[in-house]
Scaffold this active site. Structure first.
Site, mmCIF file in Angstrom:
data_model
loop_
_atom_site.group_PDB
_atom_site.id
_atom_site.type_symbol
_atom_site.label_atom_id
_atom_site.label_comp_id
_atom_site.label_asym_id
_atom_site.label_seq_id
_atom_site.Cartn_x
_atom_site.Cartn_y
_atom_site.Cartn_z
ATOM 1 N N GLY A 71 33.390 44.201 40.276
ATOM 2 C CA GLY A 71 34.581 43.241 40.045
ATOM 3 C C GLY A 71 34.256 42.515 38.905
ATOM 4 N N GLY A 72 35.006 41.447 38.701
ATOM 5 C CA GLY A 72 34.458 40.749 37.252
ATOM 6 C C GLY A 72 35.518 39.441 37.287
ATOM 7 C CB SER A 104 37.217 43.230 42.591
ATOM 8 O OG SER A 104 37.853 41.802 42.341
ATOM 9 C CB ALA A 126 37.558 45.166 48.004
ATOM 10 N N PRO A 129 41.688 38.311 44.988
ATOM 11 C CG PRO A 129 43.748 37.116 44.211
ATOM 12 C CD PRO A 129 43.480 38.542 44.785
ATOM 13 C CE LYS A 145 31.841 38.000 56.280
ATOM 14 N NZ LYS A 145 31.770 37.814 57.597
#
Length: 461
Positions: A71-72, A104, A126, A129, A145
């Site tokens: 993600g990021g 993400s 997943a 946000p 999670k």
């Protein structure tokens, strides 16, 4: 046709072919491969944006983004997606190698690409946000999670996400954003919305079955083999990919991207900011040293630049600064440890609050906070204390050392005359007449003239 004319025609044809070859853009028949590993950050966004722009300028046939990310940052993700949507060259995002993930922010980028591909034993999803800090700035997209869907069927997305109104607003915005990307590329919009609202995940085979992705490929060669002959719609036009026997060009991050990646790490930014503060404090305590001030200023600016692109808590930053001030104050105002201990506590709490640790790769670990806090406390209690003690010692050299120095009058004088001070002859002035051999003490200095007065202690003895 006569032989000379035949030879001339062949030469003209050869020259024309050479000119066409030279005029053809470099990379027009190549695949540009960009690699992203780790969190989506300003550094990775800068690398991808410049790589996509360069591929467009060189008229590359295809851009492949090999991705493995947890993600990021939301702002970096959106910059990458905008570049993909505006690209005149098809972009294929490939989750690779085996065991990689596109969680993400990676899920959004996968949905935005013209071609979405995954290697076996990879996963995506997943995409709920998560707000890292209570600010209105960048919000990383990550899940607390991630859950795996029990069945590959796409269920109806939840109507109302849980959480406070601000969180619900962020989830609604993210769901609408990824649904728009799914509709644009003709992919499964219902599951995309579930990935945002319910933080579900999919394996590569399930994603292919649900039409979330287009291809499952074992490696890059297999991907290009499957893409050969595929028709892609771009800006109302169709483009047929010809990836058989095509040249592959890998573009590695340059020094600029590497520098941004280094200082963009929260731990590095944290250390740079503290080094900058310490350097400036030392420079202000010892004016004229220059080196600590220059290095401290550079480190502080680099640290602040890195922190300004991260979702930091200004309350945590204020607590850190307050803790440093309290620990330094302990050296100047002895409080039997009250200021020092309070400063250490404020510094540790501020460091923990500075950046939340929910997003992998964007937290400051305890293994860094504790040693830095201990080093700062030692610096404040011992080093600063020794500096204060050194300042309290009498001056041993220089012009200031002349004040209070004893001397002897060399000749009778009314108000001005000569005296020996520290084995040297000085021009002296006195308010009272002084006889030869009188003992005096310096009370002031004006360039090369000393103001003296009788040394009462010697006279009394």
């Amino acid at each position: 046709m006569p032989r000379p004319f035949r030879i001339l025609s062949h030469l003209i044809l050869l020259v024309a072919c050479l000119m066409l070859t030279l005029a053809a853009p470099a990379g027009a028949s190549s695949v540009r491969v960009l690699t992203v590993q780790g969190a989506i950050s300003p550094a990775s966004a800068d690398y991808l944006l410049r790589g996509i722009d360069k591929a467009i300028d060189d008229q590359a046939h295809l851009i492949v983004i090999e991705m493995d990310t947890p993600g990021g940052l939301d702002s970096s993700m959106r910059d990458i997606i905008k570049a993909i949507l505006a690209s005149k060259v098809p972009v294929a995002t490939y989750v690779s190698p085996k065991g990689a993930r596109a969680a993400s922010a990676g899920t959004y980028i996968l949905y935005a690409s013209h071609i979405a591909a995954m290697a076996p034993a990879t996963n995506l999803g997943a995409a709920t946000p998560v707000e890292l800090a209570p600010t209105d700035g960048d919000k990383p997209t990550a899940s607390d999670k991630p859950t795996q869907s029990d069945k590959p069927e796409a269920a109806k997305p939840a109507d109302t996400p849980t959480g406070d109104p601000k969180m619900r607003k962020a989830v609604h915005d993210a769901a609408a954003y990824i649904r728009g990307l799914a509709e644009l590329r003709g992919r499964n919009a219902e599951w995309a919305e579930r990935a945002v609202r319910e933080a579900v995940s999919l394996s590569a085979s399930e994603a292919l079955e649900l039409k979330v992705i287009d291809i499952v490929a074992t490696d890059l060669d297999d991907l290009l083999k499957q893409l050969n002959g595929r028709v892609i719609k771009m800006d109302g036009q169709t483009v047929t990919l010809n990836t058989a026997q095509i040249e592959i060009e890998r573009v590695e991050p340059d020094w600029r991207s590497r520098l941004l990646a280094v200082i963009g790490d929260p731990s590095i930014a944290y250390i740079l900011m503290l080094l900058g503060i310490y350097g400036l404090i030392y420079e202000f305590s010892n004016p004229g040293m220059l080196f600590p001030g220059v290095v401290g200023g550079i480190c502080l600016l680099l640290g602040l630049f890195a922190l300004q692109v991260m979702p930091i808590s200004y309350a945590g930053l204020a607590l850190m600064l307050l803790g440093i001030v309290l620990m330094i104050s302990e050296a100047f105002v002895p409080s039997f440890g009250a200021l020092g201990l309070g400063g250490v506590a404020a510094f540790i709490i501020g460091s923990v609050m500075l950046i939340d640790t929910d997003l992998p790769g964007y937290g400051i670990p305890w293994m860094l906070i504790v040693p830095v806090a201990a080093a700062t406390a030692l610096f404040s209690f011992f080093v600063a204390g020794m500096a204060i003690q050194a300042r309290a010692r009498p001056v041993m050299t220089g012009a200031e050392e002349m004040i209070g120095a004893p001397g002897e009058i060399l000749a009778d004088m009314e108000h001005e005359g000569w005296a020996r001070v520290h084995g040297e002859q000085w021009r002296v002035r006195s308010k009272a007449p002084l006889a030869r051999g009188s003992r005096v003490r310096v009370r002031a200095r004006h360039d090369l003239i000393l103001d003296v007065e009788p040394d009462k202690e010697i006279d009394h003895v």
